[in-house]
Design a protein around this motif. Structure first.
Motif, short mmCIF file in Angstrom:
data_model
loop_
_atom_site.label_atom_id
_atom_site.label_comp_id
_atom_site.label_asym_id
_atom_site.label_seq_id
_atom_site.Cartn_x
_atom_site.Cartn_y
_atom_site.Cartn_z
N LEU A 55 -7.71 23.37 19.22
CA LEU A 55 -6.46 23.81 18.58
C LEU A 55 -6.67 24.00 17.08
O LEU A 55 -6.25 25.01 16.50
N TYR A 56 -7.38 23.04 16.48
CA TYR A 56 -7.64 23.11 15.04
C TYR A 56 -8.50 24.34 14.73
O TYR A 56 -8.24 25.07 13.76
N GLY A 57 -9.53 24.53 15.56
CA GLY A 57 -10.40 25.70 15.38
C GLY A 57 -9.64 26.99 15.53
O GLY A 57 -9.79 27.92 14.73
N TRP A 58 -8.78 27.03 16.53
CA TRP A 58 -7.98 28.23 16.76
C TRP A 58 -7.06 28.50 15.57
O TRP A 58 -6.90 29.63 15.13
N ALA A 59 -6.50 27.42 15.02
CA ALA A 59 -5.58 27.57 13.89
C ALA A 59 -6.30 28.04 12.63
O ALA A 59 -5.69 28.61 11.73
N LYS A 60 -7.61 27.79 12.55
CA LYS A 60 -8.37 28.19 11.34
C LYS A 60 -8.72 29.67 11.34
O LYS A 60 -9.12 30.21 10.32
N ILE A 61 -8.57 30.31 12.48
CA ILE A 61 -8.95 31.72 12.56
C ILE A 61 -7.86 32.57 11.92
O ILE A 61 -6.70 32.51 12.32
N PRO A 62 -8.22 33.34 10.89
CA PRO A 62 -7.20 34.18 10.27
C PRO A 62 -6.79 35.32 11.20
O PRO A 62 -7.60 35.82 11.97
N ARG A 63 -5.54 35.69 11.15
CA ARG A 63 -5.04 36.77 11.99
C ARG A 63 -4.33 37.80 11.14
O ARG A 63 -3.76 37.48 10.10
N THR A 64 -4.40 39.03 11.61
CA THR A 64 -3.81 40.13 10.85
C THR A 64 -2.52 40.58 11.53
O THR A 64 -2.48 40.74 12.75
N PHE A 65 -1.47 40.72 10.74
CA PHE A 65 -0.21 41.24 11.27
C PHE A 65 0.09 42.56 10.57
O PHE A 65 0.00 42.64 9.35
#
Lengths: 190, 226
Positions: free
Chosen positions: B82-92
């Protein structure tokens, strides 16, 4: 030593794709393995330490600052790990000429030309490098072999920027002095 | 866009290393073979160049599987994933068309908040007074009394549930009643036998039996109570 898609691979690993980590291992196993060999002079220890370094990095990957470069971070883990290993095993190895026999299958330029006017004898250079302390040797390797910037060297070796610059410049000069002393010694014997 | 090959990357690395050596020593790779003895910059450059060209060891082929084998068997804890997933930047991506309903909702929300932000205390009081009742505190100082009740037109002069409690420190008897707006008459029943008037009351009225009662006016929580 930088690959532009390191960050994408790291995001994939962080997202749960463990297999993606093999890309990073393939990419950086050579410099890490060689670092371990320079530190231990043992093939089996190098193998174990390189393996442990990559596993440790995987376990700590969630702490890695993704905006930074992966290799200096990995290198720091590897360097600290090998230093701990040497401290624990109290192994203090010095290089002898015989140690280089292991490299007999590798290509060395066979020229014995004037040191400062011609291409270096790489075997002598390796011997000279190993006479330097770990801190100076690794600073030079990171700078000229792995092409890290001074900022990245500072980060990998936990130094200030000016400290990293000084380490590289002094390392080069020390290396030159060792090579010159060796050259003069041979001249005197001749 | 042309994909870079490993050879391209190696060539880039070589160029970067040459450039680093040139910057650090003040010489270019062209100087490598034609220097003069005693030229320190050139000597250092030659050394830097040598470090770059030094052969190294190829890692054993079993290194990669020896690393990936244990890792692929490792079960990563959910919190780390979950922490790793949250660290991934995402583009909107936002276009004016998609922005319009969001902006509209924001305007409505802000307007609603502004309209309801003022007079918080009054709103609280209004809520409390839902049902048209206001709290009225009756207080009567008589330390020597054993019991005091407030009796009046609001409880049909019975005093049930209107027993006052004594503040031991002040000797004052107090009770709070919730009364609707209107005009009330009242008095205090002391020790269940004596009827006494409230000395703090502003108004009195004869009860028609030769005695007097206090008079209380309750307004609409707008400071018209007396």
């Amino acid at each position: 030593m930088n690959h532009p898609d390191d960050q994408e691979v790291i995001f994939a690993v962080l997202g749960g794709d463990v297999n993606a980590y093999s890309t990073l291992v393939e990419r950086y196993q050579r410099p890490i393995y060689n670092l371990m060999y320079r530190m231990t002079r043992s093939y089996s220890d190098s193998m174990d330490l390189a393996q442990e370094t990559f596993i440790k990095a995987f376990e700590q990957l969630h702490r890695f600052h993704v905006e930074k470069r992966f290799f200096p971070w990995l290198y720091t883990i590897g360097l600290n790990h090998s230093k701990n290993f040497l401290r624990q095993s109290k192994v203090s190895r010095t290089l002898s000429v015989e140690d280089y026999d292991a490299f007999s299958g590798l290509e060395y330029p066979g020229q014995e030309e004037e040191l400062l006017c011609a291409r270096l004898d790489l075997r002598k250079l390796r011997e000279a490098l190993d006479q330097l302390s770990v801190d100076y040797r690794e600073a030079l390797i990171l700078r000229y072999r792995e092409s890290l910037t001074m900022e990245e060297i500072a980060e990998a070796l936990k130094l200030s920027l000016s400290g990293a610059k000084m380490r590289v410049h002094r390392g080069l000069k020390m290396l030159r002095e060792i090579l010159e002393a060796d050259h003069h010694e041979k001249e005197n014997f001749a | 866009m042309k994909k870079r090959t490993l050879l391209d990357l190696e060539a880039e690395q070589k160029r970067a290393s040459d450039e680093a050596a040139r910057r650090d020593t003040g010489h270019s790779p062209g100087d490598l073979h034609c220097g003069h003895a005693g030229n320190e910059g050139e000597a250092l450059f030659t050394i830097a160049q040598g470090i770059q060209e030094m052969p190294d060891l190829a890692p054993p082929t079993i290194l990669l599987p020896s690393i990936m084998g244990p890792l692929l068997k490792t079960k990563i804890p959910w919190w780390r994933r979950l922490y790793g997933w949250a660290k991934i930047p995402r583009t909107f991506s936002i276009t004016p068309l998609t922005l319009t309903p969001v902006a509209g909702m924001l305007v409505v929300l802000i307007t609603f908040l502004l309209a309801n932000s003022g007079g918080g205390k009054n709103r609280q009081l209004t809520n409390k007074l839902a049902g048209g009742r206001v709290p009225v505190v009756f207080s009567f100082k008589m330390p020597e009394a054993r019991s005091v009740r407030v009796v009046g037109s609001f409880n049909d002069w019975h005093g049930q549930d209107c027993e006052m409690k004594q503040d031991q420190r002040e000797g004052t008897w107090k009770v709070t009643l919730w009364l609707k707006s209107g005009r009330y008459e009242y008095a205090f029943l002391v020790d269940d036998r004596k009827v006494l008037l409230d000395p703090q009351a502003a108004f009195y009225q004869a009860d028609g039996f030769g005695n007097q009662n206090n008079v209380l006016f309750i307004g609409n929580a707008d400071e018209t109570s007396i």
